[in-house]
Design a protein around this motif. Structure first.
Motif, short mmCIF file in Angstrom:
data_model
loop_
_atom_site.label_atom_id
_atom_site.label_comp_id
_atom_site.label_asym_id
_atom_site.label_seq_id
_atom_site.Cartn_x
_atom_site.Cartn_y
_atom_site.Cartn_z
N ALA A 1 0.84 -1.20 0.00
CA ALA A 1 0.00 0.00 0.00
C ALA A 1 0.87 1.25 0.00
CB ALA A 1 -0.90 -0.01 1.24
N ILE A 2 0.29 2.34 -0.40
CA ILE A 2 0.96 3.64 -0.42
C ILE A 2 1.46 3.95 1.00
CG2 ILE A 2 0.69 6.11 -0.90
CD1 ILE A 2 0.19 4.47 -3.41
N GLY A 3 2.69 4.43 1.09
CA GLY A 3 3.26 4.84 2.38
C GLY A 3 4.04 3.76 3.11
N GLU A 4 3.94 2.51 2.66
CA GLU A 4 4.67 1.43 3.34
C GLU A 4 6.16 1.50 3.04
OE1 GLU A 4 2.47 -2.63 4.14
OE2 GLU A 4 2.39 -2.11 2.00
N PRO A 5 7.01 1.30 4.05
CA PRO A 5 8.45 1.22 3.79
C PRO A 5 8.80 -0.13 3.18
CG PRO A 5 8.00 1.06 6.15
CD PRO A 5 6.69 1.28 5.47
N VAL A 6 9.59 -0.10 2.10
CA VAL A 6 9.93 -1.33 1.38
C VAL A 6 11.39 -1.35 0.96
CG1 VAL A 6 7.60 -1.72 0.47
CG2 VAL A 6 9.22 -0.33 -0.83
N LYS A 7 11.85 -2.56 0.67
CA LYS A 7 13.15 -2.77 0.04
C LYS A 7 12.88 -3.56 -1.24
CE LYS A 7 16.06 -5.82 1.73
NZ LYS A 7 17.10 -6.49 2.51
N VAL A 8 13.31 -3.00 -2.39
CA VAL A 8 13.04 -3.62 -3.68
C VAL A 8 14.37 -4.06 -4.30
CG1 VAL A 8 11.99 -3.32 -5.95
CG2 VAL A 8 11.07 -2.07 -3.99
N SER A 9 14.45 -5.32 -4.67
CA SER A 9 15.62 -5.83 -5.40
C SER A 9 15.41 -5.54 -6.87
CB SER A 9 15.78 -7.33 -5.17
OG SER A 9 15.99 -7.58 -3.80
N ILE A 10 16.43 -4.95 -7.51
CA ILE A 10 16.27 -4.49 -8.89
C ILE A 10 17.43 -4.94 -9.78
CG2 ILE A 10 14.95 -2.43 -8.23
CD1 ILE A 10 17.62 -0.84 -8.71
N ASN A 11 17.17 -4.91 -11.07
CA ASN A 11 18.20 -5.05 -12.10
C ASN A 11 18.10 -3.83 -13.00
OD1 ASN A 11 19.16 -7.62 -11.32
ND2 ASN A 11 17.49 -8.61 -12.42
N LEU A 12 19.25 -3.28 -13.40
CA LEU A 12 19.27 -2.21 -14.40
C LEU A 12 19.31 -2.85 -15.77
CD1 LEU A 12 21.83 0.28 -12.83
CD2 LEU A 12 19.34 0.43 -12.82
N ARG A 13 18.48 -2.38 -16.66
CA ARG A 13 18.42 -2.91 -18.02
C ARG A 13 18.66 -1.77 -19.00
NH1 ARG A 13 19.22 -7.84 -16.92
NH2 ARG A 13 17.53 -8.97 -15.97
N GLY A 14 19.34 -2.07 -20.09
CA GLY A 14 19.58 -1.09 -21.15
C GLY A 14 19.32 -1.72 -22.50
N ARG A 15 18.85 -0.91 -23.43
CA ARG A 15 18.59 -1.46 -24.76
C ARG A 15 18.85 -0.40 -25.82
NH1 ARG A 15 13.91 -0.54 -22.26
NH2 ARG A 15 12.28 0.59 -23.31
N GLU A 16 19.08 -0.87 -27.01
CA GLU A 16 19.35 -0.03 -28.17
C GLU A 16 18.12 -0.06 -29.08
OE1 GLU A 16 22.33 -0.22 -32.01
OE2 GLU A 16 22.96 -1.10 -30.13
N TRP A 17 17.80 1.09 -29.67
CA TRP A 17 16.67 1.18 -30.60
C TRP A 17 17.07 2.06 -31.76
CZ3 TRP A 17 13.24 5.52 -31.45
CH2 TRP A 17 12.13 5.22 -32.27
N GLU B 1 18.47 6.66 -36.83
CA GLU B 1 19.19 7.16 -35.66
C GLU B 1 19.11 6.13 -34.53
OE1 GLU B 1 18.14 11.88 -36.26
OE2 GLU B 1 16.79 10.62 -35.10
N THR B 2 20.25 5.90 -33.88
CA THR B 2 20.31 4.95 -32.78
C THR B 2 20.08 5.67 -31.47
OG1 THR B 2 21.86 3.58 -34.03
CG2 THR B 2 21.76 3.23 -31.64
N ARG B 3 19.20 5.12 -30.64
CA ARG B 3 18.92 5.66 -29.32
C ARG B 3 19.12 4.55 -28.30
NH1 ARG B 3 15.15 10.01 -28.86
NH2 ARG B 3 16.04 9.98 -26.79
N PHE B 4 19.45 4.93 -27.08
CA PHE B 4 19.63 3.97 -25.99
C PHE B 4 18.67 4.34 -24.86
CE2 PHE B 4 23.53 3.99 -28.38
CZ PHE B 4 23.82 2.64 -28.49
N PHE B 5 18.09 3.31 -24.24
CA PHE B 5 17.14 3.49 -23.15
C PHE B 5 17.53 2.62 -21.97
CE2 PHE B 5 14.88 4.49 -27.01
CZ PHE B 5 14.23 5.67 -26.69
N ASN B 6 17.24 3.12 -20.78
CA ASN B 6 17.48 2.38 -19.55
C ASN B 6 16.14 2.11 -18.87
OD1 ASN B 6 20.30 2.57 -19.81
ND2 ASN B 6 20.26 4.61 -18.91
N SER B 7 16.08 1.03 -18.12
CA SER B 7 14.91 0.77 -17.29
C SER B 7 15.38 0.09 -16.00
CB SER B 7 13.88 -0.10 -18.02
OG SER B 7 14.42 -1.35 -18.33
N ILE B 8 14.55 0.20 -14.99
CA ILE B 8 14.82 -0.43 -13.71
C ILE B 8 13.76 -1.50 -13.54
CG2 ILE B 8 14.99 -0.11 -11.22
CD1 ILE B 8 15.70 2.85 -11.81
N GLN B 9 14.18 -2.74 -13.42
CA GLN B 9 13.25 -3.86 -13.35
C GLN B 9 13.31 -4.50 -11.97
OE1 GLN B 9 13.87 -7.27 -16.04
NE2 GLN B 9 11.87 -6.68 -16.85
N GLY B 10 12.17 -4.55 -11.29
CA GLY B 10 12.09 -5.18 -9.98
C GLY B 10 11.85 -6.67 -10.08
#
Length: 124
Positions: free
Chosen positions: A53-69, A75-84
């Motif tokens: 719920a909103i307001g709860e303290p949490v710890k989230v394990s994540i991986n950083l992801r990157g991709r090319e488009w 034109e080549t662009r790069f994007f990042n995302s954070i995946q839980g």
């Protein structure tokens, strides 16, 4: 990697395509300059957010992801995302709860067996 903070937003599940779904979570860090971190949960990991719920303290394990488009103009662009991939509730101390008792320090006892006739071997 891990992100800790309080849940700020839990978005509903989005069916992006017939084979892909995602759900977004925003965690606000608790530091001098709080950050609002958008974390995506995908596929079967979407259900992990059901019990938070909103307001709860949490710890989230994540991986950083990157991709090319490459866009239609070539034109080549790069994007990042954070995946839980895991989320845990953090236990917060209840306001007004007594701090754990610390053992008492031993009482200071001044020396009583001083003999001023003995040689002082201290260098100062």
């Amino acid at each position: 990697m891990e992100v800790t903070g309080k849940v700020r937003v839990i978005n509903p599940e989005q069916q992006v395509s017939a084979a892909f779904k995602k759900r977004e979570l925003v965690v606000t860090t608790e530091e001098q300059y709080p950050q609002h971190i958008l974390i995506e949960f995908t596929q079967d990991k979407c259900d992990l957010l059901n019990n938070y719920a909103i307001g709860e303290p949490v710890k989230v394990s994540i991986n950083l992801r990157g991709r090319e488009w490459v866009n239609p103009q070539g034109e080549t662009r790069f994007f990042n995302s954070i995946q839980g991939w895991r989320i845990e509730k953090l236990v917060s101390e209840a306001p007004g709860a007594p701090a754990p008792a610390m053992p008492a320090a031993p009482a200071f006892q001044p020396a009583t067996n001083l003999n001023e006739d003995e040689a002082d071997d201290l260098p100062f």
